[in-house]
Every structure is written in structure tokens, then in C-alpha cells.
Design an enzyme around this catalytic site. Structure first.
Site, PDB file in Angstrom:
ATOM      1  N   CYS A 209      42.298  42.736  44.866  1.00 51.87           N
ATOM      2  CA  CYS A 209      42.749  42.587  43.480  1.00 51.87           C
ATOM      3  C   CYS A 209      43.840  43.605  43.156  1.00 51.87           C
ATOM      4  CB  CYS A 209      41.608  42.713  42.481  1.00 51.87           C
ATOM      5  SG  CYS A 209      42.139  42.352  40.785  1.00 51.87           S
TER       6      CYS A 209
ATOM      7  N   CYS B 235      43.696  37.890  38.105  1.00 51.04           N
ATOM      8  CA  CYS B 235      43.286  39.295  38.031  1.00 51.04           C
ATOM      9  C   CYS B 235      43.136  39.700  36.563  1.00 51.04           C
ATOM     10  CB  CYS B 235      44.317  40.186  38.717  1.00 51.04           C
ATOM     11  SG  CYS B 235      43.823  41.919  38.766  1.00 51.04           S
TER      12      CYS B 235
END
EC number: 1.8.5.8
Length: 452
Positions: A204, A380
Site C-alpha cells: 500500500c 488506498c
């Protein structure tokens, strides 16, 4: 979307453990031929999945739904615990306990699958065999590789021995994520807190700065933000790889008084003196800190990097970015962090990749074209305070691909509600059971026949 989520949780069937099932997927070398013949006569397909994380379990559950009694699914995974790692940011912010992110792996092994509690040490794709640490030899008709990323803690001198003490912490570790909040609470006027990003890709891409913004908000709520220096030291060149979101985050950093130091790669921690050494274009730079949140370098596991499956350029499993099929071995597929797909490595990406992989594997089994294509979708949720999030969604080429009816580059309360109360349940009760498809919620976008 929310009604669909609640309906899914109400109707999702319970998972039955297969941890006490005999490892019938494991045979000796002398048995391989006879086992293959038996499967052929019964029209049974043996699928070995290496890795029992988010990608491996999602694929295993979806395959079980499709293959019914015609699939012999074997999951090779050494860990007894499974972690919902996206929660560790909120653990680091003091919102959840790390125990909230942990469950038993056995509770998520599909009831029709065999769990081999071991790790693969050698891939032999020319022979359709994998070898394990305990000396097992496992053959397959299809192989799915989803081993995740390896965190290279030892590539930053002094990091391993100081993690969890001397102000050094990381939300990328179950062992230290609770320490993050402890160190945030200990910050005092005149202190310096540093947040790092390595040169490598990470799990991420927005995660390294999520805890920065939570720290910023915490200090504001306690009236000392203007007295504590916050540094964002990144080996990269911007706040985020997608221009739309990066511009917003860059503006936010300036407005909130966060020092941005790009091309700063952490190479050493001196815990006793609380100093961090950064490699910069101008030479090494030593900075005093009171707290430092470190994102370690990451990359492929050595067993992948040194295997015939690896992309020579990256060390990750070398797959077609659309079909997720290996570029050389047509019965090998890969997804998630261990693949060389040119997109951000997130759980959200896996929710889009898994049904495409399953659909293409089934098509290959049936002799059909591999016409399901992954477009690089990933997401994200960047926490910008204790109540708001910028929900970044994009696909290949860092092209914005938002799914909500508002500008997601603006801070919003709704995505934080999703991150805290919906996504964890959707992960445990939906994704790992093969019934959650990310932005498509309950609805599998890939239509494939069941194998009877």
C-alpha cells in the site's frame, strides 16, 4: 453499497476448518504417476496454492465454489495465524488493539481444501512439482503463487535491534504497531518525529504517510502540534504516485507544517543516540529524532526471486498483466504482492485480481481463450485525520478510477466509516470466503461455469 455489504454478511455461510484433514495432496515421488492417472480418470483437477494470505485464500475459496467435487485444492502455508494488516495503521493510531487484526488460519481454509502447514523451498515448473521445507514433494495440474512480500528489516543498519524501543517503531510489524501509539503519546514540545519511505515498492503505497497524518491530528487535539516537528522523509520524489492525490497531499503537508524531504533514503538507525542516517544526493545526512516510524525495504521472497518463475528484472513472479498467467508456464498463475503486476500492492487490488485469475484458470482448463483482463485497479484509503480519509482509487498508468459519487481526493468521513467498520468485516467474512469483490461488492464481475 452498504445494504449489499450487510446482506452479504447475513447470508455468508460459515467456513469449516480442514486443519485435521489428512494431507492427501502430498505424495511420494513414486506415487506421482498413479495419482495423476487417478485424477485423470475422475476428471479431478489438482490446484496447489502457495501462500495462505489474502490472495491465496481468496483464490482457494473462489476455486472451491467453482470446482465443487472436481477440484483437489492444496494450500501450502506455514503460519497458524492470519492478520488483517490494513488495520495496523489504526492500531498505530490507538483506535484498535492489534489483537483485532489476528485470527486463526485454520478458520479460513475452505472446507474442501487440504492445508499443508509447510513452506515451499523449490519450484520445479517444468515437472509441475514444488518441494517443501519438510521434504514433501507436491505435484499439481495448476499452480497459484501468492506468497506476499518479504520485509527486509536487516537492510537498514540498526533497525531490527532497535525496533520497539529508543523511539523506533513500524506499523508494518504486528510486534511493534502498538508501540507506535505509545511513542506518539510520549511526544513533547521540542520533539522531532520522522516518518520514512524506502526506495523499494511497499505494501500500500499510501500507508507510510497514514500514520503521519494521525500523529498530526493527535498532536493538534492535545494542543502541542505547533511545538513538535514532523518530517516526512521519503526516498521517492512525491507524496503519492498518482498526480491528483499527490497534489492534494502536498498542499496538505504545506498547510499543516509537515517538512517534506524527498530523495531521503533511511540507511541506519543509531538507537542509543536517537539518530537516523539518510542517504541523499548530497551525501549521508544524520538527523536527531525522538520518534521515528520506519517503513522497511520490501521485495520478493528469495524462494521466488531464485526460481524459474521470477521476472529477471524485478524478482517477482513473471505474469501477463492482464490475464495473470505466467508468461512461460501456462498452468501457473500469480496475484497480489508476489506478482510483478505494475500496480500498487494492496488488498483492494487482490479483490479485483482473484476473480480474473480464477476465471482465466477455468477457461484454460476448458480450452477456452483467457479473455478476462485485469486493468490494474487498486485502492488506498489514506487516513488524513482520526475522522477523515482520502480514498485513492486508480489503475494501470496511475489513471484515476474512482467508484464513489464524489471527488475522492477531498477528505471525507464516509471512507473512514468504511475503513473502521465495513472493510474489516468484508475481509474476514467476505473476501477470504470468496464472496467479496472489492468495488463490485457482492457481485462477481467474472462469469465462469462451474466444473462438474
Amino acid at each position: 453499497m452498504f445494504k449489499s455489504i450487510m446482506y452479504a454478511l447475513a447470508v455468508a455461510p460459515a467456513v469449516t476448518s480442514s486443519s485435521d484433514k489428512l494431507p492427501n495432496g502430498v505424495v511420494s515421488a513414486s506415487q506421482l504417476g498413479s495419482e495423476k492417472e487417478k485424477r485423470k480418470l475422475k476428471n479431478v483437477t489438482k490446484i496447489v496454492i502457495v501462500g495462505g494470505g489474502a490472495g491465496g485464500l481468496s483464490v482457494a475459496s473462489q476455486l472451491e465454489h467453482k470446482f465443487k467435487n472436481k477440484g483437489d485444492i492444496v494450500i501450502v502455508e506455514p503460519s497458524e495465524k492470519h492478520y488483517y494488516q490494513p488495520l495496523w495503521t489504526l492500531v498505530g493510531g490507538g483506535i484498535f488493539s492489534r489483537k483485532d487484526s489476528e485470527k486463526d488460519e485454520k478458520d479460513f481454509i475452505p472446507k474442501g481444501a487440504t492445508w499443508v502447514k509447510d513452506s515451499v523451498t523449490v519450484f520445479k515448473p517444468e515437472e509441475n512439482i514444488v518441494l517443501t521445507k519438510d521434504g514433501k514433494e507436491i505435484d499439481y495440474d495448476y499452480l497459484v503463487v501468492s506468497t506476499g512480500l518479504e520485509l527486509y528489516w536487516d537492510r537498514v543498519k540498526g533497525l531490527k535491534e532497535n525496533l520497539g524501543k529508543n523511539g523506533v517503531t513500524s506499523n508494518y510489524s504486528y510486534d511493534s504497531c502498538e508501540k507506535t501509539f505509545e511513542f506518539i503519546k510520549s511526544l513533547k514540545p521540542g520533539n522531532v518525529a520522522i516518518f520514512t519511505v524506502p526506495t523499494t515498492g511497499v505494501k500500500c503505497g499510501g500507508a507510510p504517510q497514514k500514520i503521519l497524518w494521525l500523529c498530526d491530528d493527535y498532536l493538534r487535539k492535545h494542543g502541542i502540534r505547533d511545538k513538535v516537528r514532523l518530517d516526512f522523509n521519503s526516498a521517492g520524489a512525491s507524496m503519492f504516485p498518482v498526480k491528483k492525490y499527490s497534489e492534494v497531499l502536498d498542499k496538505m503537508a504545506k498547510e499543516r507544517g509537515v517538512n517534506q524531504n524527498f530523495a531521503h533514503n533511511l540507511v541506519e538507525i543509531k538507537g542509543d543516540s536517537k539518530e537516523a542516517v539518510f542517504e541523499t544526493p548530497q551525501g549521508n545526512k544524520t538527523v536527531k529524532y525522538d520518534m521515528i516510524h520506519v517503513v522497511p525495504p520490501m521485495g520478493p521472497h528469495s524462494v521466488i526471486k531464485n526460481s524459474p518463475l521470477a521476472d529477471p528484472a524485478t524478482g517477482f513472479v513473471n505474469v501477463d498483466k492482464g490475464t495473470l498467467q505466467h508468461v512461460k508456464y501456462d498452468n501457473v498463475f500469480s496475484l497480489g504482492d508476489t506478482s510483478n503486476l505494475p500496480t500498487s500492492k494492496t488488498a483492494a487490488a487482490i479483490t479485483s485480481q482473484a476473480p480474473i485469475l480464477v476465471g482465466n484458470l477455468i477457461n484454460h482448463k476448458l480450452g477456452l481463450p483467457l479473455n478476462h483482463k485485469y486493468d490494474g485497479y487498486t485502492s488506498c484509503p489514506i487516513t488524513t485525520s482520526y475522522s477523515k480519509i482520502i480514498l485513492a482509487e486508480f489503475k494501470y498508468g496511475f489513471e484515476v478510477d474512482e467508484s464513489l459519487p464524489f471527488d475522492q481526493s477531498k477528505e471525507s468521513y464516509f471512507p473512514m466509516f468504511l475503513k473502521k467498520y465495513v472493510f474489516p468485516t468484508a475481509y474476514w467474512e467476505g473476501m477470504l470466503k470468496g464472496r467479496w469483490f472489492g468495488k463490485n461488492t457482492l457481485f462477481n464481475p467474472i462469469k465462469t461455469p462451474e466444473i462438474n
